[in-house]
Scaffold this motif. Structure first.
Motif, PDB file in Angstrom:
ATOM      1  N   THR A   1       0.824  -1.202   0.000  1.00  0.00           N
ATOM      2  CA  THR A   1       0.000   0.000   0.000  1.00  0.00           C
ATOM      3  C   THR A   1       0.852   1.244   0.000  1.00  0.00           C
ATOM      4  O   THR A   1       0.577   2.219  -0.697  1.00  0.00           O
ATOM      5  N   GLN A   2       1.950   1.235   0.779  1.00  0.00           N
ATOM      6  CA  GLN A   2       2.820   2.395   0.840  1.00  0.00           C
ATOM      7  C   GLN A   2       3.466   2.676  -0.510  1.00  0.00           C
ATOM      8  O   GLN A   2       3.583   3.822  -0.921  1.00  0.00           O
ATOM      9  N   ARG A   3       3.877   1.634  -1.195  1.00  0.00           N
ATOM     10  CA  ARG A   3       4.521   1.831  -2.492  1.00  0.00           C
ATOM     11  C   ARG A   3       3.555   2.413  -3.498  1.00  0.00           C
ATOM     12  O   ARG A   3       3.880   3.326  -4.249  1.00  0.00           O
ATOM     13  N   LEU A   4       2.316   1.912  -3.526  1.00  0.00           N
ATOM     14  CA  LEU A   4       1.342   2.437  -4.462  1.00  0.00           C
ATOM     15  C   LEU A   4       0.909   3.841  -4.075  1.00  0.00           C
ATOM     16  O   LEU A   4       0.664   4.687  -4.929  1.00  0.00           O
TER      17      LEU A   4
ATOM     18  N   LEU B   1      15.741  -2.442 -21.662  1.00  0.00           N
ATOM     19  CA  LEU B   1      14.776  -1.409 -21.277  1.00  0.00           C
ATOM     20  C   LEU B   1      13.422  -1.565 -21.961  1.00  0.00           C
ATOM     21  O   LEU B   1      12.652  -0.608 -22.031  1.00  0.00           O
ATOM     22  N   SER B   2      13.082  -2.756 -22.420  1.00  0.00           N
ATOM     23  CA  SER B   2      11.834  -2.920 -23.170  1.00  0.00           C
ATOM     24  C   SER B   2      10.603  -2.642 -22.311  1.00  0.00           C
ATOM     25  O   SER B   2       9.606  -2.079 -22.798  1.00  0.00           O
ATOM     26  N   THR B   3      10.617  -3.011 -21.030  1.00  0.00           N
ATOM     27  CA  THR B   3       9.464  -2.730 -20.161  1.00  0.00           C
ATOM     28  C   THR B   3       9.336  -1.233 -19.921  1.00  0.00           C
ATOM     29  O   THR B   3       8.225  -0.675 -19.935  1.00  0.00           O
ATOM     30  N   LEU B   4      10.449  -0.558 -19.699  1.00  0.00           N
ATOM     31  CA  LEU B   4      10.424   0.891 -19.532  1.00  0.00           C
ATOM     32  C   LEU B   4       9.857   1.565 -20.776  1.00  0.00           C
ATOM     33  O   LEU B   4       9.026   2.478 -20.681  1.00  0.00           O
ATOM     34  N   VAL B   5      10.282   1.124 -21.939  1.00  0.00           N
ATOM     35  CA  VAL B   5       9.796   1.705 -23.190  1.00  0.00           C
ATOM     36  C   VAL B   5       8.288   1.494 -23.324  1.00  0.00           C
ATOM     37  O   VAL B   5       7.556   2.400 -23.741  1.00  0.00           O
TER      38      VAL B   5
ATOM     39  N   ALA C   1       9.872  -6.097 -13.151  1.00  0.00           N
ATOM     40  CA  ALA C   1       9.343  -7.420 -12.788  1.00  0.00           C
ATOM     41  C   ALA C   1       9.292  -7.589 -11.274  1.00  0.00           C
ATOM     42  O   ALA C   1       8.358  -8.199 -10.735  1.00  0.00           O
ATOM     43  N   ALA C   2      10.276  -7.026 -10.571  1.00  0.00           N
ATOM     44  CA  ALA C   2      10.288  -7.117  -9.111  1.00  0.00           C
ATOM     45  C   ALA C   2       9.128  -6.341  -8.498  1.00  0.00           C
ATOM     46  O   ALA C   2       8.518  -6.784  -7.518  1.00  0.00           O
ATOM     47  N   VAL C   3       8.817  -5.160  -9.059  1.00  0.00           N
ATOM     48  CA  VAL C   3       7.664  -4.396  -8.575  1.00  0.00           C
ATOM     49  C   VAL C   3       6.377  -5.172  -8.819  1.00  0.00           C
ATOM     50  O   VAL C   3       5.505  -5.260  -7.950  1.00  0.00           O
ATOM     51  N   GLN C   4       6.255  -5.759  -9.999  1.00  0.00           N
ATOM     52  CA  GLN C   4       5.053  -6.531 -10.318  1.00  0.00           C
ATOM     53  C   GLN C   4       4.874  -7.698  -9.357  1.00  0.00           C
ATOM     54  O   GLN C   4       3.759  -7.978  -8.894  1.00  0.00           O
ATOM     55  N   GLN C   5       5.966  -8.355  -9.027  1.00  0.00           N
ATOM     56  CA  GLN C   5       5.891  -9.477  -8.094  1.00  0.00           C
ATOM     57  C   GLN C   5       5.500  -8.997  -6.701  1.00  0.00           C
ATOM     58  O   GLN C   5       4.737  -9.674  -6.002  1.00  0.00           O
TER      59      GLN C   5
ATOM     60  N   ASN D   1      -0.841  -3.803 -13.205  1.00  0.00           N
ATOM     61  CA  ASN D   1      -1.542  -3.497 -14.448  1.00  0.00           C
ATOM     62  C   ASN D   1      -2.383  -2.233 -14.314  1.00  0.00           C
ATOM     63  O   ASN D   1      -2.548  -1.476 -15.285  1.00  0.00           O
ATOM     64  N   ALA D   2      -2.904  -1.986 -13.097  1.00  0.00           N
ATOM     65  CA  ALA D   2      -3.664  -0.752 -12.863  1.00  0.00           C
ATOM     66  C   ALA D   2      -2.750   0.467 -12.995  1.00  0.00           C
ATOM     67  O   ALA D   2      -3.153   1.510 -13.528  1.00  0.00           O
ATOM     68  N   LEU D   3      -1.528   0.349 -12.524  1.00  0.00           N
ATOM     69  CA  LEU D   3      -0.567   1.440 -12.668  1.00  0.00           C
ATOM     70  C   LEU D   3      -0.278   1.703 -14.138  1.00  0.00           C
ATOM     71  O   LEU D   3      -0.279   2.857 -14.587  1.00  0.00           O
TER      72      LEU D   3
END
Length: 231
Positions: A4-7, A99-103, A133-137, A145-147
């Motif tokens: 919750t804090q991160r979001l 950097l494909s996810t960042l792009v 990927a670490a944030v997603q996990q 996905n909401a972000l």
């Protein structure tokens, strides 16, 4: 809860997204010190054969690239160090496999790629694919996905990774911190060949491949997504 804090930290920065567009109309201040001359780390791609190509503003050179993750950067083509130096930062990043996810994330914020490409002299902390990927996990697929589906929150988070001034690693370490385009600071520690970054939200990141020059930016590929302080 940590999730919750991160979001919440991401959400707190949503109002700052428009700062990117505002910055686009002015010329950021560039540093005037000489580029670093340190050699790449042993785990990095072989840079001895790379040309010494000055980036815009003279901040860094292809031969100054360093870091254990540089071995994953292509040695030829548009995604190589030599290939990226001629393109503005968003275009250059789109050719880098780290950097494909960042792009993808940048592409979900209308106009952000064009705004980044139009800047005169910036520094970009670019989270690697593994960092996202670490944030997603950590937060879960639904929250992640909401972000990605919220351009305001996503744009604010990404602009926290942009410094409206061009630095190389030595200059960052000497300064001790950088002030982000979205507001807030990132503390810089370590050395010019192994910088560390600590965000306002307490994220501690290492540089995987640093001093990557593009036509208008110096890029540092990092191993974490930097979370700003919760407002």
């Amino acid at each position: 809860m940590r999730k919750t804090q991160r979001l919440a930290a991401v959400g707190a920065m949503a109002a700052m997204t428009l700062a990117l567009a505002a910055c686009g109309g002015s010329e950021p201040t560039t540093t005037g010190s000489a580029p670093t001359s340190g050699s790449p780390m042993s785990g990095s791609a072989p840079m001895s054969a790379a040309p010494t190509t000055a980036a815009a503003g003279g901040v860094t050179q292809v031969s100054d690239i360093f870091g254990p993750g540089c071995s994953a950067v292509p040695t030829s083509g548009e995604g190589s160090a030599e290939g990226m130096v001629d393109d503005p930062v968003a275009t250059a990043a789109s050719n880098n496999p780290l950097l494909s996810t960042l792009v993808t994330a940048v592409g979900k914020v209308p106009g952000l790629a064009e705004t980044l490409n139009s800047q005169e002299a910036i520094t970009v902390y670019a989270p690697s694919n593994d960092a996202f990927a670490a944030v997603q996990q950590e937060v879960g697929d639904e929250a992640f996905n909401a972000l990605l589906a919220d351009p305001a929150e996503l744009g604010a988070l990404l602009s926290y990774h942009v410094v409206p001034q061009r630095y190389d690693a030595a200059q960052l370490v000497e300064a001790g911190k950088s002030t982000e385009l979205a507001g807030g600071d990132v503390t810089v520690g370590g050395t010019a060949t192994a910088p560390t970054l600590t965000s306002g939200g307490g994220t501690e990141a290492n540089v995987l491949c640093g001093n990557i020059p593009t036509a208008n930016a110096t890029v540092f590929v990092i191993d974490k997504v930097l979370m700003p302080a919760a407002g």
